[in-house]
Design a protein around this motif. Structure first.
Motif, PDB file in Angstrom:
ATOM      1  N   UNK A   1       0.850  -1.193   0.000  1.00 37.50           N
ATOM      2  CA  UNK A   1       0.000   0.000   0.000  1.00 37.50           C
ATOM      3  C   UNK A   1       0.885   1.242   0.000  1.00 37.50           C
ATOM      4  N   UNK A   2       0.664   2.131  -0.958  1.00 39.65           N
ATOM      5  CA  UNK A   2       1.412   3.379  -1.032  1.00 39.65           C
ATOM      6  C   UNK A   2       0.841   4.369  -0.022  1.00 39.65           C
ATOM      7  N   UNK A   3       1.704   4.885   0.842  1.00 39.90           N
ATOM      8  CA  UNK A   3       1.254   5.815   1.878  1.00 39.90           C
ATOM      9  C   UNK A   3       1.313   7.240   1.350  1.00 39.90           C
TER      10      UNK A   3
ATOM     11  N   UNK B   1      -2.900   7.408   5.607  1.00 37.45           N
ATOM     12  CA  UNK B   1      -3.799   7.240   4.467  1.00 37.45           C
ATOM     13  C   UNK B   1      -3.018   6.522   3.383  1.00 37.45           C
ATOM     14  N   UNK B   2      -3.505   5.351   2.978  1.00 34.58           N
ATOM     15  CA  UNK B   2      -2.806   4.550   1.986  1.00 34.58           C
ATOM     16  C   UNK B   2      -3.689   4.236   0.794  1.00 34.58           C
TER      17      UNK B   2
ATOM     18  N   UNK C   1      -7.456  -0.944   7.229  1.00 31.15           N
ATOM     19  CA  UNK C   1      -8.917  -0.999   7.320  1.00 31.15           C
ATOM     20  C   UNK C   1      -9.519  -0.078   6.264  1.00 31.15           C
ATOM     21  N   UNK C   2     -10.783  -0.257   6.009  1.00 36.93           N
ATOM     22  CA  UNK C   2     -11.491   0.636   5.099  1.00 36.93           C
ATOM     23  C   UNK C   2     -11.368   2.071   5.593  1.00 36.93           C
ATOM     24  N   UNK C   3     -11.011   2.981   4.697  1.00 38.08           N
ATOM     25  CA  UNK C   3     -10.899   4.386   5.083  1.00 38.08           C
ATOM     26  C   UNK C   3     -12.291   4.997   5.157  1.00 38.08           C
TER      27      UNK C   3
ATOM     28  N   UNK D   1      -8.704   3.194  -1.339  1.00 35.18           N
ATOM     29  CA  UNK D   1      -8.186   4.007  -0.245  1.00 35.18           C
ATOM     30  C   UNK D   1      -8.388   3.261   1.069  1.00 35.18           C
ATOM     31  N   UNK D   2      -7.323   3.181   1.881  1.00 29.40           N
ATOM     32  CA  UNK D   2      -7.385   2.471   3.156  1.00 29.40           C
ATOM     33  C   UNK D   2      -6.693   3.303   4.237  1.00 29.40           C
ATOM     34  N   UNK D   3      -6.992   2.971   5.477  1.00 26.08           N
ATOM     35  CA  UNK D   3      -6.267   3.527   6.625  1.00 26.08           C
ATOM     36  C   UNK D   3      -5.308   2.446   7.112  1.00 26.08           C
TER      37      UNK D   3
END
Length: 720
Positions: A15-17, A31-32, A91-93, A39-41
């Motif tokens: 995951x790119x931050x 935020x990734x 997790x889901x953002x 988009x994920x947290x």
């Protein structure tokens, strides 16, 4: 959102931050974005915790808990790797703001938004509890409002300290997990026994916060908030009338008196969608009677855990803490009690505001000396030093005693140690009183030498080996038998300047160091475990003048001050305490003070007037307790990180800090008055690499002297 910092990772687990969302005690949330653009947290554990087995296990637990409860009111887990070099979870953002941000920006919620918030939180907790998970940290910053305005869906986030019913991870004794002032009382007093009821308590507190902008147990700091939670009734403020009965029962002190999350949901569903104006004679909306049936009124409970395990051998058994007495700004004396019996009696007994501030020694400039030898001073200072108005006195395996100039820090004189081979150096800090310095003997026999602090002349010598020695009530007390397991030991008292033996006695006592200073030339002896309780002795003759029966239980007699004994109750064999017992040594009457959570004192507390100051080594905080009311006055924040025992001089409370600065506090409020500049460069060394000092700062004539792990230093007092 804040941008990434230079030391932040650029990608984790594929995951790119892109930016930071926030940071907590365990890790940082980013935020990734996945390869597909999702988009994920991403929560990444702090580097300093990655190698800690307990934190890694706790993070696994968080992942498992979050996966079990993923649903409409939580953020579902997308991916995770608890075994990575730096464990992480995605997790889901959920775009939105937390309840804390919403209230801070726009003020308390109106009735429709408040009712909806409560309903959705109760439903979220019901689902969490059905999954056999306890969140344990429900608070406004962990409640996310998805979408704009107050109509968005509520999400409960951050299961970092949640616990499943089948979890093997247990809260350590003395470790408080959660966020005052939204924690339940049992999280402070019985942290291993928490259940779903703690989340219901937190729900009640969150609803009060959402309606009023304040927690029902609001206080200046976390410690006072915890005390209010355990001992005080909630302040409900402007909480709407229809919610008051339900919230009051959610905030019951006893878990069994609270409704379940399902019952809360049913009660909230029965409330009106809009409030009436509540005109004259009009009854406000009430809760369904069935919700309240059988639930008694909330009752206050006291914190504290039982536990009668054996007395733990503490660090002060061999390295006693030193307390100081400042005398009119021109002279001072260091009083070292036989550990653990070192006392803080008579500290600054005169009016502290009236004490003259004095002046610095002629030619004084700030100075500091490392413990290791250097080019200027090839003689190692050693690990044991005691500041005094005459100078700083130190001893080491190579030097029996040296005096450093209080003005410059240069060595004025030194007394060599015998070259006789021994396995280790057993000497502690020099004991200084009225110009005489007492140290372990230079012949390495583990006896006692008394030196003139001005000239370095040896005044007298006592052959060893002896156990310990201390200046108390005008005599030098010496344990004549080496330390070790024994029901009895011989003690003797000596004339401090001449070494004349005044008396000797054999005492039956469980404590290896039973003596404490008493008033007007008397001593107190802790004879528990032998044939008696607490005896009062004439310091010059050793004659018993009277005794009282000590309170029962696994209690450490922490200190004696002004005819009053202060006992700490050990919890099992942990060395932490959640209660103090205070006994009048004249009448024998005893009362008890309970703490909201357990503290870990490593040395006797400082008693000054009607206030007790306790340095909690476990949390690196300083606690101030009102002894008359039996309630806390204040506590330093954990972010401050107090790093030494405290001392009171000229109406100020002084402590060392990890960076070798000295902090001055108002003893009544704990507010910072000022701090000195650091004396040593500690850059590159984490707090965990340093050790708090048992030696409090000493103020003499407007100059502060401190002892820390890097070395010894002298700085100007903090200005008004």
């Amino acid at each position: 959102m804040p941008p990434l910092r230079e030391d932040d990772p650029r990608s984790v687990g594929g995951y790119r931050l892109e930016s930071r969302i926030g940071a907590g005690g365990m890790g940082v949330v980013y935020l990734g974005r996945s390869v597909s653009g999702r988009v994920v947290a991403v929560k990444v554990v702090h580097t300093r915790y990655a190698d800690n087995a307990e934190f890694r296990a706790r993070f696994r637990q968080e992942i498992a808990a979050a996966r079990r409860v993923s649903g409409a009111f939580t953020a579902p887990v997308v991916d995770a790797d608890p075994d990575a070099e730096r464990p992480w979870m995605a997790t889901t953002f959920v775009p939105g703001r937390t309840l804390a941000e919403r209230v801070a920006e726009s003020g308390p919620l109106d009735w429709p938004a408040l009712r909806r918030l409560g309903t959705e939180l109760a439903e979220a907790l019901r689902e969490i509890h059905r999954a056999e998970v306890v969140h344990r940290d429900l608070k406004p910053s962990n409640v996310l409002l998805e979408g704009e305005g107050d109509d968005g869906v509520v999400r409960v986030i951050d299961f970092g300290i949640s616990r499943a019913a089948s979890s093997d991870v247990r809260t350590q004794t003395g470790m408080v997990m959660g966020s005052p002032p939204f924690m339940a009382p049992e999280q402070f007093s019985r942290p291993r026994e928490v259940g779903p009821a703690v989340d219901v308590f937190s729900l009640g507190a969150v609803l009060v916060y959402a309606a009023t902008g304040r927690s029902p147990f609001e206080a200046e700091n976390a410690y006072l908030a915890a005390y209010n939670t355990v001992h005080s009734e909630p302040e409900l403020g402007e909480l709407p009338e229809p919610l008051r009965p339900l919230v009051s029962h959610c905030l019951a002190k006893e878990p069994a008196d609270r409704p379940t999350s399902g019952e809360v949901l049913d009660a909230l569903a029965g409330l009106p969608e809009a409030l009436t104006d509540g005109g004259p004679g009009e009854e406000p909306s009430r809760l369904p009677v069935t919700v309240l049936t059988g639930a008694p009124a909330p009752q206050s409970t006291k914190a504290g855990q039982t536990g009668q395990g054996p007395r733990r051998k503490r660090r002060w058994i061999t390295l006693a803490a030193v307390a100081f007495i400042a005398v009119t700004g021109t002279a001072s004396a260091a009083l070292l009690g036989i550990a653990p019996a070192s006392t803080v009696d008579e500290v600054d007994r005169a009016d502290p505001q009236a004490a003259p501030r004095g002046s610095a020694p002629p030619g004084w400039k700030p100075w500091h000396k490392t413990l290791e030898p250097d080019e200027d001073d090839p003689i190692p200072i050693g690990p044991a030093c005691t500041p005094d108005a005459l100078g700083v006195f130190c001893s080491s395996p190579q030097i029996a005693l040296m005096r450093m100039s209080p003005a410059t820090g240069h060595v004025d004189w030194s007394k060599p140690m015998s070259k006789k081979e021994v396995n280790s150096f057993s000497g502690g800090e020099p004991v200084v009183h009225d110009g005489v310095v007492y140290v372990n003997s230079a012949d390495r026999s583990e006896g006692v030498d008394a030196f003139d602090g001005r000239t370095g002349e040896r005044l007298w010598h006592l052959d060893g080996p002896v156990g310990e020695f201390a200046y108390l009530s005008g005599v030098l007390l010496v344990r004549l038998d080496p330390l070790g397991p024994s029901d009895t030991a011989r003690y003797a008292a000596y004339e401090p300047r001449t070494g004349e033996e005044l008396w000797r006695r054999e005492l039956a006592a469980a404590s290896p160091s039973p003596f404490y200073e008493g008033p007007e030339g008397t001593l107190y002896a802790d004879l528990r475990g032998g044939s008696g309780g607490i005896a009062r002795l004439d310091a010059r003759t050793g004659r018993t003048l009277g005794d009282v029966t000590a309170p029962k239980g696994d209690l450490w007699l922490a200190t004696v001050h002004d005819g009053t004994a202060y006992y700490a109750r050990w919890e099992n064999d942990t060395g932490v305490s959640a209660a103090f017992f205070i006994q009048d040594l004249g009448s024998g009457k005893t009362r008890r003070i309970d703490f909201p959570w357990s503290v870990e004192p490593e040395a006797p507390p400082l008693v000054h007037g009607d206030t007790m100051y306790i340095f909690d080594y476990g949390n690196e905080t300083l606690l101030a307790l009102d002894l008359k009311r039996g309630k806390p006055l204040w506590t330093s924040s954990r972010e401050l990180r107090v790093f030494s025992e405290p001392a009171i001089h000229d109406g100020r409370l002084y402590v060392n800090m990890p960076d070798t600065s000295i902090l001055a506090l108002d003893p009544r409020t704990g507010k910072e008055i000022g701090r000195t500049t650091p004396s040593f460069d500690t850059a590159g060394r984490s707090f965990e690499e340093l050790t708090p000092s048992s030696m409090p700062p000493l103020l003499v004539g407007g100059v502060l002297y401190g002892v820390s792990e890097p070395g010894i230093f002298s700085v100007a007092d903090v200005s008004d």
